[in-house]
Design an enzyme around this catalytic site. Structure first.
Site, short mmCIF file in Angstrom:
data_model
loop_
_atom_site.label_atom_id
_atom_site.label_comp_id
_atom_site.label_asym_id
_atom_site.label_seq_id
_atom_site.Cartn_x
_atom_site.Cartn_y
_atom_site.Cartn_z
N ASP A 1 1.03 -1.33 -0.03
CA ASP A 1 -0.08 0.01 0.08
C ASP A 1 1.00 1.14 -0.05
O ASP A 1 0.66 2.19 -0.91
CB ASP A 1 -1.01 0.10 1.27
CG ASP A 1 -0.44 -0.54 2.44
OD1 ASP A 1 0.59 -1.06 2.58
OD2 ASP A 1 -1.11 -0.65 3.51
N ASP B 1 1.24 -7.28 -10.87
CA ASP B 1 0.14 -6.94 -11.86
C ASP B 1 -0.37 -5.37 -11.68
O ASP B 1 -0.30 -4.71 -12.77
CB ASP B 1 -0.93 -7.92 -11.75
CG ASP B 1 -1.73 -7.62 -12.90
OD1 ASP B 1 -1.56 -7.17 -13.94
OD2 ASP B 1 -2.87 -8.41 -12.64
#
Ligand code: NAD
Length: 367
Positions: free
Chosen positions: A232, A256
């Site tokens: 994050d 990804d």
């Protein structure tokens, strides 16, 4: 008379759409580099994707796989057509062009995907970040694990007490992490000697295993500075201060997501090279963009992502660092004066050129 000229066998997938145009320019540049730096490149033509469907009825043949395995590396244009109009997309998904790409990645054991994000000084105006951030410099690579993790674990859907439930398994082994960690440290040694492992080790056992294995591999690379960052925070830091990154290593799903974010910070789809690596030195090199059917055959495509992918191939698979650096410098030099249509800016001191001219300019700038 004996000769110690190194010779390499390169598989060439010209592909669909703009693929053949951009590959032609990359080969122009590679041939020139080979001549200057004293090595030989021999090309094996490989058929994949839409062109393979047209020729053989399937997007990937055994012959392509076998021939690719005989090569030192493979250079690929992009594959696929316009999903709305191309007859390839009337076929069932397993017979479409993209299935060929997934198939060849699997057959060649490509487990590490590298996406390079570099902002060239002369393309500062195409960066969506604030100039004060962009000016600190953006030049990093994300290594994404490609064959394990959440996408390949067991997927289950069931009903319990009348309520729908679903789960996806995130599984990694020491071996899977170790082999890509080695690639990441090797890449760091060729670059700025800094490696950031991105994970979620405060929550996930799998992330804690990644940390343990990476710490172990790091012992063999004392020159590399290692940093650990939660995913994050990393997604925020990529836009807040991208200059802090050199090599970013992460698992499949985090990679990804982050690599798409990373592709935006340089602002230009025609500039981003990529590589997929197997055990040893073998790799498949391709631009990050698709086959751009909307501009195919019009001499409008930007060949630089493919030319830069060829430079990565020289560096990571063939060990021709000097030639790789020279190509990157030549691209930087040419961008001072010339642009393809996708990079055109308000500046009136740059000239717009087509795909073919751009390739010639880079080849000429080599020497
Ligand atoms: P795309 O990347 O082909 O094109 C998106 C936009 O960017 C288009 O406007 C295109 O003209 C432009 N663009 C892309 N590359 C460019 C370049 N080098 N120079 C100038 N402009 C460029 O994405 P898409 O339109 O979503 O996909 C088209 C086809 O490509 C589809 O069949 C898709 O499946 C395939 N695809 C293949 C790969 C691959 O081969 N690895 C990757 C992504 C998409």
């Amino acid at each position: 008379m004996g000769t110690d000229t190194k010779s390499y066998q390169i598989g060439v997938i010209r592909g669909d759409g703009i693929g053949p145009e951009i590959i032609a320019e990359a080969l122009k540049v590679l041939d020139k580099a080979a001549k200057i730096y004293g090595f030989t490149l021999q090309y094996t033509e490989l058929c994949l994707g839409g062109s393979s469907i047209d020729r053989y009825g399937v997007p990937l043949t055994e012959e392509t796989i076998e021939k690719a395995k005989q090569c030192d590396a493979v250079l690929m244009g992009s594959i696929g057509g316009d999903p709305k109009t191309s007859p390839w997309y009337q076929l069932e998904p397993s017979k479409r062009p993209e299935a060929g790409l997934l198939g060849i990645r699997k057959a060649l054991g490509l487990f590490a995907n590298l996406r390079f994000s570099k902002l060239y000084d002369d393309l500062m105006d195409s960066c969506p970040l604030k100039e004060s951030i962009a000016r600190e410099g953006i030049d990093f690579v994300i290594l994404r694990e490609l064959t394990g993790g959440l996408y390949f674990g067991a997927h289950k859907t069931w009903t319990k007490d009348g309520e729908d439930m679903a789960s996806d398994e995130l599984l990694y082994s020491d071996h899977e992490i170790r082999r890509i960690a080695v690639k990441a440290f090797d890449a760091a040694m060729l670059r700025g000697k800094k490696m950031t492992l991105v994970d979620k080790a405060n929550v996930l056992d799998s992330s804690r295993l990644w940390r343990k294995v990476v710490q172990d591999v790091a012992k063999d690379y004392p020159e590399v500075e290692v940093d650990y960052m939660y995913v994050d925070n990393a997604s925020m830091q990529l836009v807040r201060r991208p200059s802090q990154f050199d090599v970013v290593l992460t698992e499949n799903m985090f990679g990804d997501i982050l690599s798409d974010e990373a592709s935006m910070v340089t602002g230009s789809i025609g500039m981003q090279p990529s590589a997929s690596l197997a055990e040893g030195s073998f790799g498949l090199y391709e631009p990050s963009h698709g086959s751009a059917p909307d501009i195919a055959g019009k001499d409008l495509a930007n060949p630089l992502a493919t030319i830069l992918s060829a430079a990565m191939m020289l560096r990571y698979s063939l060990g021709q660092e000097e030639a790789a650096l020279a190509i990157e410098k030549a691209v930087e030099e040419v961008l001072k004066t010339y642009r393809t249509a996708d990079l055109v800016s308000d500046r009136d001191d740059v000239e717009q050129v087509g795909c073919s001219k751009m390739g010639t300019l880079v080849a000429d700038a080599l020497g």
